[in-house]
Design a protein around this motif. Sequence first.
Motif, PDB file in Angstrom:
ATOM      1  N   THR A 299      42.784   9.628  67.713  1.00  0.00           N
ATOM      2  CA  THR A 299      41.665   8.923  68.338  1.00  0.00           C
ATOM      3  C   THR A 299      41.629   9.180  69.838  1.00  0.00           C
ATOM      4  N   ASN A 300      40.496   8.882  70.455  1.00  0.00           N
ATOM      5  CA  ASN A 300      40.379   9.031  71.911  1.00  0.00           C
ATOM      6  C   ASN A 300      41.427   8.185  72.628  1.00  0.00           C
ATOM      7  N   GLU A 301      41.680   6.979  72.108  1.00  0.00           N
ATOM      8  CA  GLU A 301      42.692   6.105  72.718  1.00  0.00           C
ATOM      9  C   GLU A 301      44.080   6.745  72.605  1.00  0.00           C
ATOM     10  N   GLU A 302      44.401   7.304  71.456  1.00  0.00           N
ATOM     11  CA  GLU A 302      45.693   7.979  71.291  1.00  0.00           C
ATOM     12  C   GLU A 302      45.788   9.203  72.198  1.00  0.00           C
ATOM     13  N   LEU A 303      44.704   9.981  72.262  1.00  0.00           N
ATOM     14  CA  LEU A 303      44.720  11.180  73.103  1.00  0.00           C
ATOM     15  C   LEU A 303      44.955  10.836  74.569  1.00  0.00           C
ATOM     16  N   LYS A 304      44.457   9.688  75.018  1.00  0.00           N
ATOM     17  CA  LYS A 304      44.680   9.259  76.405  1.00  0.00           C
ATOM     18  C   LYS A 304      46.164   9.113  76.703  1.00  0.00           C
ATOM     19  N   HIS A 305      46.940   8.752  75.690  1.00  0.00           N
ATOM     20  CA  HIS A 305      48.370   8.510  75.888  1.00  0.00           C
ATOM     21  C   HIS A 305      49.245   9.731  75.648  1.00  0.00           C
TER      22      HIS A 305
ATOM     23  N   ILE B 131      48.332  15.160  78.309  1.00  0.00           N
ATOM     24  CA  ILE B 131      48.674  15.032  79.712  1.00  0.00           C
ATOM     25  C   ILE B 131      48.465  16.377  80.400  1.00  0.00           C
ATOM     26  N   ASN B 132      47.644  16.394  81.456  1.00  0.00           N
ATOM     27  CA  ASN B 132      47.356  17.638  82.183  1.00  0.00           C
ATOM     28  C   ASN B 132      46.910  18.749  81.239  1.00  0.00           C
ATOM     29  N   SER B 133      45.979  18.437  80.357  1.00  0.00           N
ATOM     30  CA  SER B 133      45.419  19.393  79.389  1.00  0.00           C
ATOM     31  C   SER B 133      46.439  19.886  78.362  1.00  0.00           C
TER      32      SER B 133
ATOM     33  N   LYS C 260      54.495  10.643  74.450  1.00  0.00           N
ATOM     34  CA  LYS C 260      53.581   9.781  75.190  1.00  0.00           C
ATOM     35  C   LYS C 260      53.759   9.968  76.686  1.00  0.00           C
ATOM     36  N   ARG C 261      52.698   9.710  77.391  1.00  0.00           N
ATOM     37  CA  ARG C 261      52.687   9.717  78.864  1.00  0.00           C
ATOM     38  C   ARG C 261      53.696   8.666  79.349  1.00  0.00           C
TER      39      ARG C 261
END
Length: 144
Positions: A23-29, A32-34, A141-142
């Motif tokens: 999900t977009n929320e998961e991808l945010k975490h 990282i830096n493409s 994760k970030r």
Amino acid sequence: MATGSWMRKETPWSLIQQYVQLTNEELKHIFINSSLIFRVKTCNDANFRLGRSGPDTVVIGGKRNTKMWINGCEINHAHGILSCTEFRSFWFTFKNSTISVGRGEKVGERGLMNCSIRGNKAFGMYITTFIKNPGTWLFRKRTG
């Protein structure tokens, strides 16, 4: 086994190819830096698809764990790159319409494939391990 903070995803055993969305929320975490770093345990076909439909964009351990490719680019030999019993580490970058994939957990090192792709402006990411082949995925994760 997994040190640090990792997000776990499972791809099921199935008679048809099933995709699991990141999900977009998961991808945010995890993106990282493409780039993303992941570990996967599956017998073959650790595959990514960018976008909701179309062919798999990146295939690692396809053709019974003997090949890998980025759709539209040359196929590379990769006999035994995945394991049914242990996690294998990879990195993935998507920057300026270029996808790169490598082994290990240091982005940019031990590169395996690099390819410019067209027509992927709508970004969505899905994973699959093809047919009759379950998989366990860990995405770093970030931190901070």
